[in-house]
Design a protein around this motif. Structure first.
Motif, PDB file in Angstrom:
ATOM      1  N   THR A   1      -5.947  11.425  -2.750  1.00  0.00           N
ATOM      2  CA  THR A   1      -5.170  10.247  -3.138  1.00  0.00           C
ATOM      3  C   THR A   1      -4.095  10.615  -4.157  1.00  0.00           C
ATOM      4  O   THR A   1      -4.378  11.283  -5.153  1.00  0.00           O
ATOM      5  CB  THR A   1      -6.113   9.190  -3.741  1.00  0.00           C
TER       6      THR A   1
ATOM      7  N   ASP B   1      -8.982   2.594  -3.912  1.00  0.00           N
ATOM      8  CA  ASP B   1      -8.272   1.541  -4.639  1.00  0.00           C
ATOM      9  C   ASP B   1      -8.084   1.986  -6.088  1.00  0.00           C
ATOM     10  O   ASP B   1      -8.826   2.820  -6.600  1.00  0.00           O
ATOM     11  CB  ASP B   1      -9.070   0.227  -4.581  1.00  0.00           C
ATOM     12  N   SER B   2      -7.094   1.382  -6.734  1.00  0.00           N
ATOM     13  CA  SER B   2      -6.817   1.763  -8.121  1.00  0.00           C
ATOM     14  C   SER B   2      -7.970   1.398  -9.054  1.00  0.00           C
ATOM     15  O   SER B   2      -8.140   2.016 -10.104  1.00  0.00           O
ATOM     16  CB  SER B   2      -5.527   1.090  -8.588  1.00  0.00           C
ATOM     17  N   SER B   3      -8.774   0.392  -8.690  1.00  0.00           N
ATOM     18  CA  SER B   3      -9.901   0.010  -9.551  1.00  0.00           C
ATOM     19  C   SER B   3     -10.907   1.144  -9.677  1.00  0.00           C
ATOM     20  O   SER B   3     -11.562   1.282 -10.720  1.00  0.00           O
ATOM     21  CB  SER B   3     -10.589  -1.238  -8.998  1.00  0.00           C
TER      22      SER B   3
ATOM     23  N   ASP C   1      -0.445  -6.695  -9.096  1.00  0.00           N
ATOM     24  CA  ASP C   1       0.379  -6.308  -7.944  1.00  0.00           C
ATOM     25  C   ASP C   1       1.810  -6.805  -8.119  1.00  0.00           C
ATOM     26  O   ASP C   1       2.556  -6.845  -7.150  1.00  0.00           O
ATOM     27  CB  ASP C   1      -0.235  -6.822  -6.637  1.00  0.00           C
TER      28      ASP C   1
ATOM     29  N   GLN D   1      -5.139  -4.773 -13.890  1.00  0.00           N
ATOM     30  CA  GLN D   1      -4.691  -4.581 -12.507  1.00  0.00           C
ATOM     31  C   GLN D   1      -3.705  -5.675 -12.141  1.00  0.00           C
ATOM     32  O   GLN D   1      -3.977  -6.867 -12.350  1.00  0.00           O
ATOM     33  CB  GLN D   1      -5.888  -4.648 -11.559  1.00  0.00           C
TER      34      GLN D   1
ATOM     35  N   ASN E   1      -2.007   3.830  -1.203  1.00  0.00           N
ATOM     36  CA  ASN E   1      -2.862   2.966  -0.369  1.00  0.00           C
ATOM     37  C   ASN E   1      -3.526   1.848  -1.160  1.00  0.00           C
ATOM     38  O   ASN E   1      -4.530   1.283  -0.721  1.00  0.00           O
ATOM     39  CB  ASN E   1      -3.937   3.782   0.363  1.00  0.00           C
ATOM     40  N   SER E   2      -3.002   1.543  -2.334  1.00  0.00           N
ATOM     41  CA  SER E   2      -3.507   0.412  -3.117  1.00  0.00           C
ATOM     42  C   SER E   2      -2.330  -0.431  -3.585  1.00  0.00           C
ATOM     43  O   SER E   2      -1.375   0.109  -4.160  1.00  0.00           O
ATOM     44  CB  SER E   2      -4.306   0.902  -4.328  1.00  0.00           C
TER      45      SER E   2
ATOM     46  N   GLU F   1       0.812  -1.213   0.000  1.00  0.00           N
ATOM     47  CA  GLU F   1       0.000   0.000   0.000  1.00  0.00           C
ATOM     48  C   GLU F   1       0.850   1.270   0.000  1.00  0.00           C
ATOM     49  O   GLU F   1       0.312   2.376  -0.140  1.00  0.00           O
ATOM     50  CB  GLU F   1      -0.925   0.016   1.232  1.00  0.00           C
TER      51      GLU F   1
END
Length: 485
Positions: A173, A206-208, A229, A227, A249-250, A142
């Motif tokens: 953000t 969140d990035s979504s 990680d 998406q 934070n994502s 995050e």
């Protein structure tokens, strides 16, 4: 701005920044406004949120240097931390909420900020959503700065550029846009900048959520951003000429522009021998077709086209369905819904409990449904094959989209039979053909046709043959190898 009455001067004065900031920090128990001496005479006010800063470094980096200081400015006193000047009250509020310590020297009318943000966060761990046997085991977290560090270690070049944006009126953000200068098409970069700057929403967790605002087609079931990680997947995408978006934070980065076929590729494809990787990729595409069409095909056969079924198999089907009170469509739809309920329940339960739930759902409920006469044995077998086929698609968002397409085909099959499935598949292909990702065709390199792109499409060709970057990305540097002089 309300003027403040000064009893000593017997006049009204404009409130200072310090007064305004104190007012803003009212009713915040973790806000601190303290006064310290700078050297032997002047005093300095410190303003900070103690839950956001690294309190262990506060004394070492700021308070002790202030007491020892005999300089004329705050910047010259604090030497072991980054000091930045604060030029507006809005900037002061923003910095204090980002983990800065604000210092005010009233004598020199100077405001500076020192970033002492707490480094609270989890350690670098293996990816839980994109597990591989071979390849790197680290994944994003995050903390956006750590994520950028992972990418810069993989791409130690000065042309890897990063641009920061802030979205969300409440969440503030941080979004970082990464690309390789001189390689990535500038049109993609300017298009992404405009998309980010046009985002108007209050909160991004969140990035979504950011992807939902940046997508070209908001009502499509297919994801238009990838998406991930995995930092190695992001580094590879950057090297191809794509953009990467990191969101604070994502732990998931966004990759774009992508095509439909990227959703079936795994980072491990590029670590295995090309023949093995190609076989696995073909199996994934085959599983995709099976997972979408198997249950609708069963419904179409048992409803309209039972004459096409060989006699021995037809006897099995008739025996299996002879005592069922439901039509094939209701039977198939209820099994799909039940399977999704079990999947969702397994995801929300603790890990050990979810395994037990999977066994109970898959075996006990399935067996009980057959014995109770609510589902046929043949359908339970087909549902098992279809469910396993779903899991072969590497992208989780894609698997959820596939369920909707499966239900769509099921409905068409229940009304039109096999022609309905064909019509549904043609409609799905037409829809995919019309989609774009950051303005680029979603169904490339099939439409529009790019011949060299087929080397990394249904198969993964030998790496020594993949010496050019994908044409549909229109990279500024086409060749992946250095040209020898």
């Amino acid at each position: 701005m309300v003027e403040k009455y000064d009893p000593q001067m017997k006049s009204y004065q404009l409130p200072t920044w310090l007064d305004e900031l104190k007012q803003k920090l009212n009713h915040m128990d973790d806000a601190e406004v303290v006064e310290h001496r700078m050297g032997t005479s002047a005093s300095v006010h410190l303003l900070y949120i103690n839950t956001l800063i690294d309190q262990e470094r506060l004394n070492e980096a700021i308070i002790q240097p202030l007491h020892r200081c005999d300089g004329n400015s705050l910047s010259s006193c604090i030497t072991n931390a980054k000091v930045s000047e604060v030029t507006s009250i809005e900037e002061a509020q923003q910095k204090i909420m980002q983990g800065y310590i604000l210092l005010n020297d009233a004598v020199n009318d100077q405001w500076v900020g020192v970033q002492l943000e707490t480094t609270l966060g989890r350690a670098v761990e293996s990816s839980q959503t994109e597990t591989v046997i071979y390849g790197a085991k680290d994944s994003f977290s995050e903390q956006i700065d750590k994520n950028i560090t992972m990418l810069r270690r993989r791409l130690p070049i000065t042309t890897l550029k990063s641009e920061s944006f802030t979205v969300g009126s409440l969440s503030k953000t941080k979004v970082v846009l990464l690309y390789i200068d001189g390689l990535t098409n500038p049109k993609f970069i300017s298009y992404a900048r405009k998309k980010i700057e046009s985002v108007d929403f209050d909160q991004f967790l969140d990035s979504s959520q950011l992807a939902a605002f940046m997508e070209d087609h908001h009502h499509s079931v297919f994801p238009q951003f990838l998406q991930t990680d995995r930092p190695d997947a992001c580094a590879y995408a950057l090297g191809e000429g794509k953009l990467t978006l990191l969101v604070s934070n994502s732990p998931f980065a966004l990759l774009a522009p992508i095509t439909f076929f990227h959703l079936f590729q795994s980072p491990e494809d590029y670590f295995l021998r090309w023949t093995v990787a190609s076989l696995l990729r073909l199996i994934r595409y085959g599983s995709f077709i099976v997972s979408l069409a198997l249950i609708p095909f069963y419904v179409a056969l048992t409803t309209f086209h039972y004459q096409m079924v060989p006699l021995p198999i037809l006897f099995v089907l008739l025996e299996s369905r002879s005592k069922l009170p439901f039509t094939p469509f209701v039977e198939g739809l209820s099994m799909i819904v039940t399977l999704e309920i079990i999947k969702e329940a397994s995801l929300r339960m603790p890990t050990k409990t979810s395994q037990t739930l999977g066994v109970i759902g898959g075996i006990v409920i399935g067996q009980a449904a057959v014995e109770a006469g609510f589902a046929s044995k043949v359908l339970i077998v087909l549902m098992g094959i279809s469910a396993i086929a779903f899991f072969l698609v590497p992208n989780y968002q894609m698997t959820k989209s596939m369920v909707l397409v499966q239900v769509f085909l099921l409905i068409l099959a229940s009304f039109l039979g096999l022609p309905g499935i064909v019509i549904g598949l043609i409609g799905t292909l037409a829809h995919l053909h019309g989609l774009t990702s950051l303005g680029q065709p979603y169904f490339a390199p099939i439409s529009p046709f790019y011949g060299k792109g087929w080397l990394d499409l249904f198969i993964r060709g030998p790496l020594i043959w993949m010496r050019t970057r994908p044409d549909y990305l229109k990279p500024l540097r086409k060749w992946r190898q250095e040209m020898k002089k």
